[in-house]
Write a protein that holds these residues in place. Structure first.
Motif, PDB file in Angstrom:
ATOM      1  N   ALA A  71       0.820  -1.214   0.000  1.00 45.11           N
ATOM      2  CA  ALA A  71       0.000   0.000   0.000  1.00 45.11           C
ATOM      3  C   ALA A  71       0.851   1.259   0.000  1.00 45.11           C
ATOM      4  N   ALA A  72       2.050   1.160   0.576  1.00 35.29           N
ATOM      5  CA  ALA A  72       2.901   2.343   0.634  1.00 35.29           C
ATOM      6  C   ALA A  72       3.465   2.691  -0.736  1.00 35.29           C
ATOM      7  N   ARG A  73       3.349   1.754  -1.687  1.00 35.34           N
ATOM      8  CA  ARG A  73       3.871   2.038  -3.026  1.00 35.34           C
ATOM      9  C   ARG A  73       2.796   2.569  -3.945  1.00 35.34           C
ATOM     10  N   LEU A  74       1.572   2.715  -3.437  1.00 36.32           N
ATOM     11  CA  LEU A  74       0.447   3.086  -4.297  1.00 36.32           C
ATOM     12  C   LEU A  74       0.550   4.508  -4.808  1.00 36.32           C
ATOM     13  N   LYS A  75       0.849   5.418  -3.908  1.00 34.27           N
ATOM     14  CA  LYS A  75       0.618   6.821  -4.214  1.00 34.27           C
ATOM     15  C   LYS A  75       1.830   7.502  -4.845  1.00 34.27           C
ATOM     16  N   ILE A  76       2.580   6.722  -5.591  1.00 31.15           N
ATOM     17  CA  ILE A  76       3.770   7.327  -6.156  1.00 31.15           C
ATOM     18  C   ILE A  76       3.402   8.290  -7.278  1.00 31.15           C
ATOM     19  N   GLN A  77       3.725   9.553  -7.062  1.00 34.49           N
ATOM     20  CA  GLN A  77       3.451  10.535  -8.106  1.00 34.49           C
ATOM     21  C   GLN A  77       4.786  11.071  -8.575  1.00 34.49           C
ATOM     22  N   PHE A  78       5.294  10.480  -9.607  1.00 29.75           N
ATOM     23  CA  PHE A  78       6.567  10.990 -10.109  1.00 29.75           C
ATOM     24  C   PHE A  78       6.336  12.346 -10.765  1.00 29.75           C
ATOM     25  N   ASP A  79       7.329  13.182 -10.693  1.00 29.47           N
ATOM     26  CA  ASP A  79       7.131  14.489 -11.313  1.00 29.47           C
ATOM     27  C   ASP A  79       7.111  14.351 -12.832  1.00 29.47           C
ATOM     28  N   THR A  80       6.904  15.456 -13.502  1.00 32.20           N
ATOM     29  CA  THR A  80       6.599  15.392 -14.931  1.00 32.20           C
ATOM     30  C   THR A  80       7.714  14.782 -15.764  1.00 32.20           C
ATOM     31  N   ILE A  81       8.942  14.904 -15.273  1.00 34.95           N
ATOM     32  CA  ILE A  81      10.051  14.350 -16.063  1.00 34.95           C
ATOM     33  C   ILE A  81       9.950  12.821 -16.067  1.00 34.95           C
ATOM     34  N   ASN A  82       9.529  12.306 -14.920  1.00 34.15           N
ATOM     35  CA  ASN A  82       9.507  10.868 -14.727  1.00 34.15           C
ATOM     36  C   ASN A  82       8.061  10.394 -14.749  1.00 34.15           C
ATOM     37  N   THR A  83       7.555  10.042 -15.886  1.00 34.54           N
ATOM     38  CA  THR A  83       6.128   9.738 -15.939  1.00 34.54           C
ATOM     39  C   THR A  83       5.823   8.305 -15.555  1.00 34.54           C
ATOM     40  N   SER A  84       6.862   7.494 -15.418  1.00 34.71           N
ATOM     41  CA  SER A  84       6.587   6.077 -15.183  1.00 34.71           C
ATOM     42  C   SER A  84       6.069   5.821 -13.771  1.00 34.71           C
ATOM     43  N   MET A  85       5.262   4.810 -13.639  1.00 36.93           N
ATOM     44  CA  MET A  85       4.803   4.335 -12.330  1.00 36.93           C
ATOM     45  C   MET A  85       5.468   2.993 -12.093  1.00 36.93           C
ATOM     46  N   ILE A  86       5.658   2.656 -10.847  1.00 36.30           N
ATOM     47  CA  ILE A  86       6.247   1.344 -10.594  1.00 36.30           C
ATOM     48  C   ILE A  86       5.151   0.279 -10.687  1.00 36.30           C
ATOM     49  N   HIS A  87       5.457  -0.776 -11.407  1.00 33.73           N
ATOM     50  CA  HIS A  87       4.474  -1.846 -11.565  1.00 33.73           C
ATOM     51  C   HIS A  87       4.439  -2.693 -10.309  1.00 33.73           C
ATOM     52  N   GLN A  88       3.230  -2.952  -9.857  1.00 33.38           N
ATOM     53  CA  GLN A  88       3.130  -3.760  -8.647  1.00 33.38           C
ATOM     54  C   GLN A  88       2.339  -5.023  -8.937  1.00 33.38           C
ATOM     55  N   GLY A 117      32.753  27.842   0.331  1.00 30.82           N
ATOM     56  CA  GLY A 117      32.961  26.406   0.310  1.00 30.82           C
ATOM     57  C   GLY A 117      31.670  25.628   0.251  1.00 30.82           C
ATOM     58  N   LYS A 118      31.832  24.318   0.313  1.00 25.32           N
ATOM     59  CA  LYS A 118      30.658  23.456   0.208  1.00 25.32           C
ATOM     60  C   LYS A 118      29.967  23.338   1.555  1.00 25.32           C
ATOM     61  N   TRP A 119      28.669  23.087   1.523  1.00 25.21           N
ATOM     62  CA  TRP A 119      27.888  22.866   2.734  1.00 25.21           C
ATOM     63  C   TRP A 119      26.843  21.818   2.378  1.00 25.21           C
ATOM     64  N   TYR A 120      27.192  20.583   2.691  1.00 22.04           N
ATOM     65  CA  TYR A 120      26.383  19.478   2.186  1.00 22.04           C
ATOM     66  C   TYR A 120      25.044  19.347   2.903  1.00 22.04           C
ATOM     67  N   GLY A 121      24.060  18.997   2.134  1.00 21.42           N
ATOM     68  CA  GLY A 121      22.749  18.705   2.689  1.00 21.42           C
ATOM     69  C   GLY A 121      22.133  17.543   1.933  1.00 21.42           C
ATOM     70  N   ILE A 122      21.009  17.081   2.437  1.00 15.28           N
ATOM     71  CA  ILE A 122      20.369  15.894   1.876  1.00 15.28           C
ATOM     72  C   ILE A 122      18.885  16.187   1.694  1.00 15.28           C
ATOM     73  N   GLY A 123      18.335  15.719   0.600  1.00 12.86           N
ATOM     74  CA  GLY A 123      16.894  15.794   0.420  1.00 12.86           C
ATOM     75  C   GLY A 123      16.339  14.408   0.182  1.00 12.86           C
ATOM     76  N   ILE A 124      15.204  14.105   0.784  1.00  8.57           N
ATOM     77  CA  ILE A 124      14.570  12.811   0.538  1.00  8.57           C
ATOM     78  C   ILE A 124      13.104  13.048   0.201  1.00  8.57           C
ATOM     79  N   ASP A 125      12.689  12.485  -0.938  1.00 14.01           N
ATOM     80  CA  ASP A 125      11.312  12.650  -1.381  1.00 14.01           C
ATOM     81  C   ASP A 125      10.520  11.410  -0.967  1.00 14.01           C
ATOM     82  N   ILE A 126       9.728  11.549   0.082  1.00  7.84           N
ATOM     83  CA  ILE A 126       8.985  10.400   0.606  1.00  7.84           C
ATOM     84  C   ILE A 126       8.005   9.868  -0.437  1.00  7.84           C
ATOM     85  N   ASN A 127       7.486  10.752  -1.271  1.00 11.08           N
ATOM     86  CA  ASN A 127       6.553  10.311  -2.308  1.00 11.08           C
ATOM     87  C   ASN A 127       7.191   9.347  -3.288  1.00 11.08           C
ATOM     88  N   LYS A 128       8.492   9.459  -3.447  1.00 14.50           N
ATOM     89  CA  LYS A 128       9.161   8.625  -4.451  1.00 14.50           C
ATOM     90  C   LYS A 128       9.693   7.328  -3.878  1.00 14.50           C
TER      91      LYS A 128
END
Lengths: 169, 403, 254
Positions: free
Chosen positions: A124-141, C46-57
């Motif tokens: 269920a945690a993989r359902l709502k994947i909304q890739f941004d416009t560059i990445n239109t693919s969805m992961i197949h489940q 100089g550099k100042w490293y940071g991290i981003g994580i997209d939970i949606n992805k």
């Protein structure tokens, strides 16, 4: 000042001098150069063995597979995601003929259902994947247990890669 | 190593809810419980000694020397649980060489040294110098040599020199009281300053630690005094014991109020961490908090000592009760440290679950090691009592002028 | 009889007043009161490293966690992680379930039937490389520190193993290495950075849910990510100066 106070102060003085000498001798050489730490600890941390090579290394020899992959869903997937760390392989495999690689240089070839399920098993945690416009693919489940589990006649378990080319699924 | 991993797998199977994977292992165990406990005994015993010296509660005279030597012998061991708990014990010297000024633990090294060297050592030295010189003349052999060395081969016991000793000793004690407060308040700060841990992070932590320390130190001296008179087959000074009990009662009230205040404040504010702590208190800490620390360690002694303020049973019974009460308080304060140190690690900083506690019997982490560090101070104390018996001190000069 | 007035003439009063008011005005011109609060100071150069994580992805494959263990020789036992993935499942009745079996390395099994799930998502966790690190603050000997580039490192040849930093880290990102007896944590793969490579977990992420970059570089991928998403750090109230920014972070995540 009475004699006994002098002696006492003497003992303390000896103690403090001893401490200062030890302090001088035991402070590490690069301590305090950049902050309250050994500056040398940065290069010590920075020179450790690498394991992952990066996909640019892979396409040097496996250009065919890169081309294969480039038009499929797995185009953006790096080789080492599935095959594991490959720096040793990338460095030394060139010295051997195809098929004669020692085991230590062989990379993992994921062939089992569980290998694919690690990403493609329904969750269920993989359902709502909304890739941004560059990445239109969805992961197949799929449901890895129900999805074409075995050959209906021979009852042998199907492997995912029998139907899907992992480089071009 | 293998055993350690097995223990961890066992703990993993007992995890309730969710804890961060690195939190399954309890990082501070029984030895770190002992560390604030022993340090607290030092601070408490010293405060009792200073009651006699500074606040002129002369009725406590029989316990002055004992309290001082007790403080000293426990002080010598105070850092040992901490050091033997280190992953790299032989690097412990680094705390003194490159102390990090923002770390409570680093500055503790200096607070400790200050207290050991400048307060306890000096006070005892000035207190015993005259006696050591006299004893050196009366004894022979090793003991004589020890007295000579300890008195730094000084010989001056003229009334003038002794008066000076008294005066300096007095000043040292005056400095010693805030130092004792500092010492143990600092231990509380080591825990109270950890903002990541809501069970520890409270401004009251240093004060609570301080008062429970005084309580435990006084109880320890009381216990040692009762046992010592028993061993030496002397008649106990009941008046002195009653006075100690009276101070114990007052400070126990303060301690109880402070700890209660802390909990009430926590309950009333009911911050993000409240639910997880609530379940912790009524779950994994229930027995040690409500029974060991609360009922046996605080309420029972409080009621008994309170009753004694109005009604005093016969001396014989009172003596036994005092013995029991001091033992109970010592156990109660130990479990107070336990509830802080272990309790603070039983819940996850994600506030979603709990891990459990399992101490291996073998190795530096075990009960064995902890027992050693609890017994060693008593061995040191017996040696010190043999070498510097406070009861054999020659009658001092009448109150010297200038004090 | 009225009490005698103190002898302060009008002239004295104005004189003193002028000196005080003028003094304050002059002083404040040199040190103007700056009402703008900066969440975390960063070096200008100089550099100042940071991290981003997209939970949606994030698809919870756990490849980052396993890559981290392989790249950095982290002990295999499931009690030692520099990087791990958590699955949060919020049920329809409001119960929150958090899971991270073996840090997510072996993948996740959905433990709640789909029809009971209100929502579910994965949260990859790792060292936040805080700019005001509580762990660095408490280290008694200076064995852990922030580099000028904003990476929190451990000096394993100097660490005494007191475990104070493990207690001080609000994110549970440190552990005691069972063989070394010293503390161990994410180094942001500094050994890869010096070779011009990405840290292993960023290199390996199949959905590019992890973005790594220089906060001082306005053109960096990370700054692009931060500009275009609503990002949040974990436990902001602790003011750790965390440099790990999550997009789409739910309030359940702690």
């Amino acid at each position: 000042m009475p004699q006994h106070l002098k002696r006492l102060i003497g003992v303390f003085a000896v103690f403090i001098i001893l401490f200062l000498i030890l302090h001088y001798l035991l402070t590490p050489s690069s301590f305090g150069e950049l902050g309250h730490y050994r500056a040398k600890a940065i290069p010590e941390n920075a020179f450790k063995e690498l394991h992952y090579a990066g996909s640019e290394q892979c396409s040097k020899c496996h250009e065919d597979i890169r081309k294969d992959k480039a038009i499929g869903f797995h185009a953006k997937l790096k080789c080492e995601v599935c095959h594991g760390p490959g720096l040793k392989h990338a460095l030394y495999a060139g010295q051997f003929k195809a098929g004669q690689l020692p085991d230590s240089l062989l990379l993992y070839k994921p062939a089992e259902r569980k290998d694919c399920a690690i990403c493609h098993q329904f969750n269920a945690a993989r359902l709502k994947i909304q890739f941004d416009t560059i990445n239109t693919s969805m992961i197949h489940q799929i449901n890895a247990i129900e999805h074409n589990p075995f050959d209906k006649i021979t009852k042998v378990e199907f492997k995912c890669i029998e139907c899907h080319n992992p480089h071009q699924p | 190593m293998e055993q350690h991993l097995q223990d961890l797998y066992e703990v993993l199977s007992k995890v309730d809810g969710y804890v961060y994977p690195n939190e399954i292992e309890l990082n501070w165990s029984i030895l770190i419980v002992l560390y604030p406990y022993i340090t607290g005994l030092v601070a408490g015993a010293f405060i009792l000694a200073s009651l006699e010296r500074i606040f002129k509660v002369h009725i406590l005279k029989p316990t002055y020397g004992i309290a001082l030597l007790t403080a000293f012998s426990f002080m010598l061991v105070a850092t040992m649980p901490l050091i033997s708990h280190l992953g790299k014990p032989f690097r412990a010297y680094e705390i003194m060489i490159t102390p990090h000024s923002s770390s409570a633990m680093a500055i503790f090294g200096f607070v400790y040294l200050w207290y050991l060297m400048v307060v306890l050592l000096l006070e005892i030295w000035f207190d015993y110098r005259r006696d050591m010189i006299i004893w050196a003349q009366e004894t022979t052999g090793v003991k004589r040599f020890l007295y000579r060395v300890l008195s730094l081969w000084t010989t001056d016991i003229s009334p003038k020199a002794v008066a000076l000793d008294n005066r300096i000793g007095y000043i040292v004690t005056v400095i010693g009281i805030p130092s004792a407060f500092l010492l143990h308040g600092y231990v509380g700060f080591i825990f109270g300053s950890i903002k990541a841990n809501p069970w520890w992070s409270t401004v009251l932590m240093p004060v609570i630690f301080l008062f429970s320390a005084i309580v435990s130190g006084i109880a320890l001296v009381m216990l040692i005094y009762i046992l010592l008179t028993k061993v030496r087959k002397l008649k106990i000074d009941m008046e002195c014991l009653d006075t100690i009990a009276k101070y114990l009662f007052y400070i126990l009230i303060i301690d109880f109020v402070l700890e209660g205040l802390d909990q009430i404040h926590r309950i009333y504010e009911a911050e993000e961490s409240f639910e997880v702590l609530h379940k912790l208190v009524f779950g994994k800490l229930f027995f040690t908090l409500f029974f060991m620390q609360g009922l046996f360690g605080t309420i029972l002694p409080l009621l008994t000592l309170g009753t004694f303020q109005f009604y005093k049973p016969k001396e014989k019974i009172r003596k036994i009760i005092y013995l029991a009460i001091s033992a109970l308080i010592l156990i109660g304060v130990f479990f107070m440290r336990w509830n802080v140190v272990i309790g603070g690690q039983l819940f996850s900083k994600s506030f979603y679950g709990y891990t459990s506690f399992k101490t291996g019997m073998i190795g530096s982490e075990g009960y064995l090691m902890a027992a050693v560090w609890l017994i060693v101070p008593f061995i040191i104390l017996s040696f010190l009592l043999w070498l510097l018996p406070p009861w054999k001190k020659k009658e001092e000069l009448p109150e010297t002028q200038g004090l | 009889m009225r009490p005698a007035k103190p002898k302060v003439s009008r002239r004295d009063f104005f004189k003193a007043g002028t000196i005080i008011v003028g003094g304050i005005a002059v002083a404040s011109a040199f040190t103007p009161y700056d009402a703008v609060l900066i969440a975390a100071e960063k070096p200008k150069k100089g550099k100042w490293y940071g991290i981003g994580i997209d939970i949606n992805k994030c698809i919870g494959c756990g490849k980052c966690a396993s890559a981290c263990k392989l790249e950095n020789n982290v002990p295999k036992a499931p009690f030692y992680f520099r990087s791990w993935v958590e699955q949060y499942t919020i049920k329809n009745d409001g119960t929150i379930i958090v899971e991270s079996p073996n840090g997510g390395i072996d993948g996740f099994k959905q433990s709640v039937p789909t029809n009971e799930i209100f929502k579910s998502f994965f949260v990859p966790k790792m060292c936040n490389h805080c700019a005001k690190s509580p762990c660095v603050q408490v280290c008694p000997v200076g064995a852990t520190f922030e580099t000028p580039e904003g990476i929190v490192l451990v000096d394993e040849n100097y660490c005494i193993g007191c475990r104070y930093c493990v207690q001080a880290c609000p994110y549970g990102c440190r552990y005691i290495h069972p063989d070394k007896g010293t503390v161990d944590k994410c180094t942001l793969c500094i050994h890869r950075l010096v070779k011009g490579l990405q840290p292993a977990c960023f290199e390996i992420c199949p959905t590019e849910a992890r973005i790594f970059g220089d906060l001082n570089d306005p053109e960096s991928k990370l700054n692009y990510f931060l500009k275009n998403h609503t990002c949040m750090v974990i436990k902001p109230h602790l003011n750790t100066g965390s440099k790990l920014f999550y997009n789409a972070l739910s309030s359940e995540v702690r």
